[in-house]
Motif scaffolding. Structure first.
Motif, PDB file in Angstrom:
ATOM      1  N   LYS A   1      26.310 -32.921  -7.840  1.00 17.54           N
ATOM      2  CA  LYS A   1      27.149 -32.070  -8.930  1.00 17.54           C
ATOM      3  C   LYS A   1      27.191 -32.465 -10.261  1.00 17.54           C
ATOM      4  O   LYS A   1      27.892 -32.247 -11.344  1.00 17.54           O
ATOM      5  CB  LYS A   1      28.606 -31.756  -8.353  1.00 17.54           C
TER       6      LYS A   1
ATOM      7  N   VAL B   1      26.649 -22.535 -15.177  1.00 17.37           N
ATOM      8  CA  VAL B   1      25.619 -23.243 -14.263  1.00 17.37           C
ATOM      9  C   VAL B   1      26.728 -23.258 -13.138  1.00 17.37           C
ATOM     10  O   VAL B   1      26.425 -22.699 -11.780  1.00 17.37           O
ATOM     11  CB  VAL B   1      25.286 -24.726 -14.459  1.00 17.37           C
ATOM     12  N   ASP B   2      27.959 -24.009 -13.242  1.00 18.26           N
ATOM     13  CA  ASP B   2      28.889 -24.208 -12.369  1.00 18.26           C
ATOM     14  C   ASP B   2      30.186 -24.665 -12.815  1.00 18.26           C
ATOM     15  O   ASP B   2      30.011 -25.750 -13.362  1.00 18.26           O
ATOM     16  CB  ASP B   2      28.357 -24.877 -11.083  1.00 18.26           C
TER      17      ASP B   2
ATOM     18  N   TYR C   1      21.755 -28.886  -8.519  1.00 21.74           N
ATOM     19  CA  TYR C   1      21.270 -27.761  -9.338  1.00 21.74           C
ATOM     20  C   TYR C   1      19.637 -28.090  -9.961  1.00 21.74           C
ATOM     21  O   TYR C   1      19.288 -29.384  -9.655  1.00 21.74           O
ATOM     22  CB  TYR C   1      22.064 -27.842 -10.688  1.00 21.74           C
TER      23      TYR C   1
ATOM     24  N   ALA D   1      30.873 -28.327 -11.908  1.00 20.17           N
ATOM     25  CA  ALA D   1      29.727 -29.375 -12.142  1.00 20.17           C
ATOM     26  C   ALA D   1      30.522 -30.432 -12.890  1.00 20.17           C
ATOM     27  O   ALA D   1      31.297 -30.429 -13.486  1.00 20.17           O
ATOM     28  CB  ALA D   1      28.514 -28.790 -13.122  1.00 20.17           C
TER      29      ALA D   1
ATOM     30  N   GLN E   1      18.256 -24.419 -14.507  1.00 22.64           N
ATOM     31  CA  GLN E   1      19.497 -24.026 -14.739  1.00 22.64           C
ATOM     32  C   GLN E   1      20.161 -24.790 -15.810  1.00 22.64           C
ATOM     33  O   GLN E   1      20.985 -24.104 -16.633  1.00 22.64           O
ATOM     34  CB  GLN E   1      20.346 -24.233 -13.526  1.00 22.64           C
TER      35      GLN E   1
END
Length: 365
Positions: free
Chosen positions: A38, A69-70, A3, A73, A7
């Motif tokens: 991650k 973001v994810d 990332y 993560a 972000q």
């Protein structure tokens, strides 16, 4: 997948510090962002190590990263909380020994009546008492003390202008009702209401007091957050009727104070309108709104039932005539509030003994 720092910062810009309109990035609370695949980590910096918002803000940061973001993560457990070394600010209400929040989950349960009469009962028992009417949109304390026409003056104390509280029946009090037209509605946004409360707390000439009772508005709002972020609240009292619909909201009030974002101990519950007692038949009890609802809820929550206040005509008359019913110590209501004052003092003693030694007020029955 890796990332970018942008972000992360963009996601954290969506996390606001409670009670303000500022985000944690704008407040410079996020430091040392580290990204390894991650895995995302950073320092979350607070002004004070005992900030009540530490836990909820950490959770909010995790949620923001996972959402924006994810969701894969690795962020949980990777946020380090740090506190800045700052010069301690002057203590708010430094000469007040105990600050008690009087709250209710909903309106119409007699919270202001309980606050006013409890303040009088404490004063009659020998305590030095203050009362702050924090119900900005519906202030009723001036009416209950016959002080609708009172207009507090400014006094100069050590070079600073302070508001001199109005005093009646041994109780010092401030209310937004002293400063606005009683015939006009107070239409203010949350920040204005919060600022008005802070001004009454911080700029009142309260002096040395054993208790300050803060009569909060019903429900949960910015006012409640402002209170716990402004003053060191000793504990809260939750007022309810025994009726199920009122108890359902009382549960929310208890939950708010005990939650990690507020973290104020609930000293106990007060059951108002517990039963109806006719003046001519003082031994009779008619349970109009149900029986022992608060008692059962208090037992369920593991908190104390501080008192049960009956419905007596003199309470309504006293509230309308500006003479709280607790003034008459020999009446049914006067005795009920005297008992409540004694139990509150005992609960505060127990609370203070657990935290730190403090001079206590002796109230006996």
């Amino acid at each position: 997948m890796s990332y970018t720092q942008k972000q992360i910062t963009d996601a954290l810009k969506l996390v606001q510090y409670p009670g303000t309109d500022k985000d944690i990035m704008g407040l410079d609370m996020v430091r040392n962002i580290k990204i390894e695949g991650k895995k995302i980590g950073f320092d979350l910096v607070f002004q004070k190590s005992d900030d009540p918002n530490i836990v909820p803000l950490k959770k909010a940061c995790v949620s923001a990263i996972l959402k924006f973001v994810d969701r894969e993560a690795e962020i949980k457990g990777n946020i380090k909380v740090k506190a800045m070394h700052v010069v301690e600010e002057p203590k708010v209400l430094p000469k007040v020994k105990n600050i008690i929040a009087v709250a209710s989950g909903k309106g119409g349960v007699g919270k202001s009546t309980v606050s006013s009469n409890l303040a009088v009962a404490l004063a009659k028992a020998g305590a030095k008492v203050g009362l702050i009417d924090a119900d900005i949109y519906g202030p009723s304390v001036p009416l209950m003390f016959g002080a609708e026409s009172a207009r507090p003056n400014l006094v100069n104390v050590d070079g600073k202008d302070l508001i001199e509280p109005h005093e009646a029946y041994g109780v010092k009090m401030l209310s937004i009702g002293f400063f606005v037209d009683p015939a006009q509605a107070t239409v203010w946004r949350g920040p204005m209401a919060s600022n008005a409360l802070k001004q009454m707390i911080e700029e009142g000439n309260w002096g040395e007091l054993d208790y300050v009772l803060i009569d909060l508005p019903p429900g949960t709002s910015d006012i409640h957050l402002t209170l716990v972020q402004t003053v060191p609240v000793t504990g809260a009292i939750v007022v309810s009727t025994p009726q199920e619909v009122a108890l359902a909201d009382a549960v929310k009030g208890i939950s708010m104070f005990e939650g990690p974002g507020v973290n104020v101990p609930v000293l106990g519950m007060v059951e108002n309108m517990a039963w109806f007692t006719p003046a001519e038949l003082p031994e009779n009890k008619y349970y109009i709104f149900g029986k022992d609802g608060c008692k059962k809820l208090a037992e369920e929550k593991g908190i104390e039932l501080l008192g049960q206040i009956p419905i007596v005509q003199s309470i309504r008359e006293g509230g309308d005539n500006g003479k709280p019913a607790a003034v008459n110590e020999d009446s049914v209501v006067g005795m009920a509030f005297a008992d409540l004052a004694a139990k509150l003092n005992a609960a505060v003693d127990a609370r203070n003994q657990k935290s730190a030694p403090t001079e206590r007020v002796k109230i006996t029955r």
